[in-house]
Write a protein that holds these residues in place. Sequence first.
Motif, PDB file in Angstrom:
ATOM      1  N   LEU A 152     -71.418 -28.300   0.784  1.00 10.69           N
ATOM      2  CA  LEU A 152     -70.967 -26.961   1.169  1.00 10.69           C
ATOM      3  C   LEU A 152     -71.925 -25.865   0.717  1.00 10.69           C
ATOM      4  N   LEU A 153     -72.894 -26.189  -0.134  1.00  7.97           N
ATOM      5  CA  LEU A 153     -73.799 -25.158  -0.651  1.00  7.97           C
ATOM      6  C   LEU A 153     -74.731 -24.680   0.470  1.00  7.97           C
ATOM      7  N   PRO A 154     -75.017 -23.390   0.528  1.00  5.28           N
ATOM      8  CA  PRO A 154     -75.891 -22.874   1.583  1.00  5.28           C
ATOM      9  C   PRO A 154     -77.209 -23.642   1.630  1.00  5.28           C
ATOM     10  N   GLY A 155     -77.568 -24.115   2.825  1.00  2.96           N
ATOM     11  CA  GLY A 155     -78.835 -24.824   3.013  1.00  2.96           C
ATOM     12  C   GLY A 155     -78.750 -26.330   2.832  1.00  2.96           C
ATOM     13  N   ALA A 156     -77.619 -26.832   2.347  1.00  4.04           N
ATOM     14  CA  ALA A 156     -77.530 -28.277   2.087  1.00  4.04           C
ATOM     15  C   ALA A 156     -77.445 -29.082   3.384  1.00  4.04           C
ATOM     16  N   LEU A 157     -76.665 -28.575   4.341  1.00  3.35           N
ATOM     17  CA  LEU A 157     -76.548 -29.271   5.626  1.00  3.35           C
ATOM     18  C   LEU A 157     -77.512 -28.640   6.617  1.00  3.35           C
ATOM     19  N   GLY A 158     -78.095 -29.461   7.491  1.00  2.00           N
ATOM     20  CA  GLY A 158     -78.928 -28.914   8.568  1.00  2.00           C
ATOM     21  C   GLY A 158     -78.036 -28.199   9.574  1.00  2.00           C
ATOM     22  N   ASN A 159     -78.664 -27.486  10.549  1.00  2.11           N
ATOM     23  CA  ASN A 159     -77.888 -26.752  11.558  1.00  2.11           C
ATOM     24  C   ASN A 159     -76.986 -27.658  12.365  1.00  2.11           C
ATOM     25  N   ASP A 160     -77.457 -28.885  12.635  1.00  2.00           N
ATOM     26  CA  ASP A 160     -76.667 -29.788  13.458  1.00  2.00           C
ATOM     27  C   ASP A 160     -75.631 -30.558  12.630  1.00  2.00           C
ATOM     28  N   GLU A 161     -75.462 -30.195  11.375  1.00  2.00           N
ATOM     29  CA  GLU A 161     -74.482 -30.895  10.535  1.00  2.00           C
ATOM     30  C   GLU A 161     -73.487 -29.895   9.936  1.00  2.00           C
ATOM     31  N   SER A 162     -73.212 -28.841  10.674  1.00  3.82           N
ATOM     32  CA  SER A 162     -72.414 -27.745  10.114  1.00  3.82           C
ATOM     33  C   SER A 162     -71.083 -28.218   9.534  1.00  3.82           C
ATOM     34  N   SER A 163     -70.642 -27.567   8.460  1.00  8.04           N
ATOM     35  CA  SER A 163     -69.371 -27.948   7.838  1.00  8.04           C
ATOM     36  C   SER A 163     -68.241 -27.036   8.299  1.00  8.04           C
ATOM     37  N   GLU A 164     -68.546 -26.128   9.284  1.00  7.81           N
ATOM     38  CA  GLU A 164     -67.509 -25.164   9.653  1.00  7.81           C
ATOM     39  C   GLU A 164     -66.453 -25.752  10.578  1.00  7.81           C
ATOM     40  N   GLU A 165     -66.908 -26.531  11.600  1.00 14.09           N
ATOM     41  CA  GLU A 165     -65.955 -27.076  12.575  1.00 14.09           C
ATOM     42  C   GLU A 165     -65.650 -28.511  12.239  1.00 14.09           C
ATOM     43  N   GLU A 166     -64.901 -28.747  11.182  1.00 12.74           N
ATOM     44  CA  GLU A 166     -64.613 -30.118  10.819  1.00 12.74           C
ATOM     45  C   GLU A 166     -63.207 -30.199  10.253  1.00 12.74           C
ATOM     46  N   SER A 167     -62.702 -31.426  10.158  1.00 11.90           N
ATOM     47  CA  SER A 167     -61.385 -31.594   9.562  1.00 11.90           C
ATOM     48  C   SER A 167     -61.392 -30.945   8.185  1.00 11.90           C
ATOM     49  N   PHE A 168     -60.318 -30.272   7.835  1.00  9.17           N
ATOM     50  CA  PHE A 168     -60.195 -29.577   6.557  1.00  9.17           C
ATOM     51  C   PHE A 168     -61.185 -28.428   6.456  1.00  9.17           C
ATOM     52  N   GLY A 169     -61.726 -27.980   7.633  1.00  9.32           N
ATOM     53  CA  GLY A 169     -62.598 -26.803   7.643  1.00  9.32           C
ATOM     54  C   GLY A 169     -61.745 -25.587   7.355  1.00  9.32           C
TER      55      GLY A 169
END
Length: 222
Positions: A152-169
């Motif tokens: 969840l830390l800024p920059g940890a996931l690439g653009n194509d791995e966003s954590s916004e649209e996911e279960s428990f988002g």
Amino acid sequence: MQIDIVSLFPALCKGVLSESVIGRAWKEGIVNINLVDLRDYTHDARKTVDDKPYGGGAGMVLRPEPLFECLQDLRTPDAHVVLMTPQGTPFNQPTARRFATMSHLILVCGHYEGVDERVRQCLMDEELSIGDYVLTNGAIAASVVTDAVVRLLPGALGNDESSEEESFGNEPLLEYPQFTRPVDYKGMKVPEVLLSGNHQEVDAWRLEQRVLRTVSRRPDLL
Ligand code: ADE
């Protein structure tokens, strides 16, 4: 962010956390993970960390001295200290998000039959469980928490791995079903709506699927 993991098996965490997304975030300095061996805070030749419980009973209990000395070393004014134990409150995505805003997390792994109660009372800000089952040690649980927080830390996931649209988002809904090529695999076809190019219809179908899945699998989330 600084994460210290205090355990008897630091190599166990190192293996899990050195790979993939978390390994990359660690290498890039998005997080610094400090794996601390509790045995480094013992003073006898056999590096004893545990002892028999007063009052009798099976198993061994972690002695207070190594943990008190260790936390005296690691603690900073901003540190949030968490004991991993099956007796803790259940870990979930809101807790992961709360931890991801902190600058210093110290995860302490329990072991054997538990830790001396004075450790719990004096040193811990919080106690967490990763589920209603008993693991052989808390290092696995601490690795799970670290993974969920660091991604969840800024920059940890690439653009194509966003954590916004996911279960428990942001909503308590499970994810919709995903399909990729081929469009027909052994007679099993991709739903027509996903091929339609109509984004409104796709969005409506996905929302419906999320609700149906959540109702059938996890009604407790609603
Ligand atoms: N240690 C052993 N089992 C555990 C669990 N379920 N959660 C957290 N720490 C643990």
